[in-house]
Design a protein around this motif. Structure first.
Motif, mmCIF file in Angstrom:
data_model
loop_
_atom_site.group_PDB
_atom_site.id
_atom_site.type_symbol
_atom_site.label_atom_id
_atom_site.label_comp_id
_atom_site.label_asym_id
_atom_site.label_seq_id
_atom_site.Cartn_x
_atom_site.Cartn_y
_atom_site.Cartn_z
ATOM 1 N N GLY A 266 0.597 -1.332 -0.068
ATOM 2 C CA GLY A 266 0.299 -0.491 -0.386
ATOM 3 C C GLY A 266 0.827 1.062 0.022
ATOM 4 O O GLY A 266 0.359 2.010 0.179
ATOM 5 N N GLY A 267 2.212 1.006 -0.138
ATOM 6 C CA GLY A 267 2.789 2.067 -0.372
ATOM 7 C C GLY A 267 3.318 2.955 1.263
ATOM 8 O O GLY A 267 4.083 3.940 1.405
ATOM 9 N N ALA A 268 3.357 2.012 2.212
ATOM 10 C CA ALA A 268 3.200 2.217 4.000
ATOM 11 C C ALA A 268 4.462 3.010 3.543
ATOM 12 O O ALA A 268 5.668 1.574 3.592
ATOM 13 N N GLY A 269 5.142 3.523 4.042
ATOM 14 C CA GLY A 269 6.524 4.400 4.697
ATOM 15 C C GLY A 269 6.914 5.295 5.970
ATOM 16 O O GLY A 269 5.449 5.955 5.969
ATOM 17 N N GLY A 270 7.639 5.118 6.394
ATOM 18 C CA GLY A 270 7.984 6.908 7.067
ATOM 19 C C GLY A 270 7.217 6.788 7.988
ATOM 20 O O GLY A 270 7.190 5.600 8.936
ATOM 21 N N ASN A 271 6.687 7.725 8.840
ATOM 22 C CA ASN A 271 6.163 7.736 10.128
ATOM 23 C C ASN A 271 4.522 7.397 9.443
ATOM 24 O O ASN A 271 3.473 7.503 10.589
ATOM 25 N N GLY A 272 3.982 6.765 8.272
ATOM 26 C CA GLY A 272 2.266 6.816 8.139
ATOM 27 C C GLY A 272 1.896 5.500 9.142
ATOM 28 O O GLY A 272 2.897 4.681 9.569
ATOM 29 N N PRO A 273 0.890 5.304 9.083
ATOM 30 C CA PRO A 273 0.462 3.640 9.549
ATOM 31 C C PRO A 273 0.381 2.281 9.101
ATOM 32 O O PRO A 273 0.788 2.659 7.930
ATOM 33 N N VAL A 274 1.388 1.680 9.873
ATOM 34 C CA VAL A 274 1.804 0.869 9.953
ATOM 35 C C VAL A 274 0.801 -0.308 9.564
ATOM 36 O O VAL A 274 -0.204 -0.440 10.839
ATOM 37 N N GLY A 275 0.346 -0.934 8.827
ATOM 38 C CA GLY A 275 -0.745 -2.542 8.596
ATOM 39 C C GLY A 275 -1.921 -1.501 8.282
ATOM 40 O O GLY A 275 -2.638 -2.048 8.532
ATOM 41 N N GLY A 276 -2.151 -0.721 7.969
ATOM 42 C CA GLY A 276 -3.208 0.144 7.830
ATOM 43 C C GLY A 276 -3.808 1.257 8.549
ATOM 44 O O GLY A 276 -3.595 1.189 9.456
ATOM 45 N N ALA A 277 -4.277 1.654 8.246
ATOM 46 C CA ALA A 277 -4.808 2.765 8.916
ATOM 47 C C ALA A 277 -5.487 1.830 10.476
ATOM 48 O O ALA A 277 -5.670 2.497 11.521
ATOM 49 N N ASP A 278 -6.436 1.455 10.025
ATOM 50 C CA ASP A 278 -7.449 0.228 10.703
ATOM 51 C C ASP A 278 -6.429 -0.952 11.193
ATOM 52 O O ASP A 278 -7.006 -2.299 11.896
ATOM 53 N N GLY A 279 -5.701 -0.753 11.165
ATOM 54 C CA GLY A 279 -4.815 -2.112 11.112
ATOM 55 C C GLY A 279 -4.846 -3.298 10.375
ATOM 56 O O GLY A 279 -5.210 -4.930 10.986
#
Length: 334
Positions: A266-279
């Motif tokens: 999902g393009g997650a990286g940096g300080n964004g949510p890990v594992g999705g917005a709701d996990g």
């Protein structure tokens, strides 16, 4: 040689020469050294593995258990002894149980199709194919690719708006899928990444086991009128039981420790949510990393690591028993 006088005959007789012994013990010492070598050398050959396992496997695991029993700070290090408080705190977190569910869901979506595909590929490669070496190298290429690169490519393939998979679905008239918004959809996407990397690797291990099966068994089955499918289920699978158990156990360990694919999905990286917005796809390893490094609670992170170890042992044991039963049906136990 020396001579001695025999009084009975009055003649001289040659006396036996004294036995010459090696200054350091002679023949007896050589025999003892050889026996010692036979008893000690096998342990010396396997010693490097156990030394490395002790240094990089058992010692870190025991140290992690020690950390889990204390308050542990990223800067200050060891704090107060808290016993099992870190374990009870983790078990009381709803996000931990959600990560367990996500991990098991991804494991099921990954392990079953991956093993079926690996068995099929291995059976095809076991046949007399032209350029067999080329095809064996080809199925191993995805495993050589960097996990992060694979995760980035598949994240674009499963993009919500401009992903190739959604474009193909729209072409055939099917609705688009929100891959990062749904737990089931995200689990399927991550499982596809993992299967892409590991199917060829497992196929080559199964292929090695298939090629070790005596060909006389297949010839005897053919004479008895067994079809190719019947020979596969009655000869190949029972004889492949040790290799199959090894692949199932290693697949279980690897799939329950998924990190790179889930981290980059999902393009997650940096300080964004890990594992999705709701996990939605937060796995145990992602939760471990988040607690340990983002929340700076290494004690609870170590407790999560030990709970993951117990989960792997439990599921590995169940898979081992199931694999033994399946492989023993219609075959001779070995």
């Amino acid at each position: 040689m020396t001579t001695t006088h025999d009084p009975a005959t009055g003649t001289g007789a040659a006396a036996p020469a004294p036995e010459r012994r090696h200054p350091r013990g002679g023949p007896r010492r050589r025999v003892t050294t050889a026996g010692l070598d036979l008893r000690v050398s096998p342990y010396l050959y396997i010693a490097p593995f156990f030394i490395l396992f002790l240094l990089f496997g058992l010692a870190p695991m025991l140290y992690t258990g020690w950390v889990a029993l204390h308050e542990w700070h990223t800067i200050g290090g060891q704090g107060d002894f808290v016993g099992l408080a870190n374990f009870t705190a983790v078990l009381g977190q709803g996000m931990f149980w959600k990560s367990v569910f996500n991990t098991l869901s991804i494991f099921v979506f990954t392990a079953v199709p991956q093993l079926i595909a690996a068995m099929f590929i291995a059976a095809v490669l076991d046949a007399n194919l032209r350029a067999g070496t080329f095809w064996r190298m080809a199925v191993l290429l995805p495993y050589v690719a960097a996990p992060v690169a694979v995760a980035i490519i598949f994240s674009n393939l499963f993009g919500n708006q401009f992903g190739l998979v959604n474009n193909l679905l729209a072409t055939v008239g099917l609705p688009e899928v929100q891959w990062t918004g749904s737990s089931t959809a995200s689990h399927i996407a991550i499982s596809t990444m993992v299967s892409f990397r590991w199917t060829g690797y497992n196929a080559l291990i199964l292929l090695a086991g298939m090629q070790a099966i005596p060909r006389d068994l297949y010839e005897a089955a053919s004479i008895d009128g067994a079809t190719r499918v019947r020979r596969f289920f009655s000869v190949t699978i029972p004889m492949l039981r040790p290799t199959l158990i090894f692949v199932i156990i290693t697949t279980t360990i690897g799939n329950l420790q998924i990190f790179d694919e889930a981290r980059m999905f999902g393009g997650a990286g940096g300080n964004g949510p890990v594992g999705g917005a709701d996990g939605q796809w937060k796995t145990i390893t992602l939760y471990l990393w988040e607690v340990g490094w983002r929340q700076a609670n290494l004690g609870r992170s170590a407790a999560i690591a030990w709970l993951l170890l117990l989960l792997i042992v439990l599921i590995g044991l169940v898979n081992f028993l199931i694999a033994r039963k399946i492989a023993s049906e219609n075959g001779v136990k070995r």
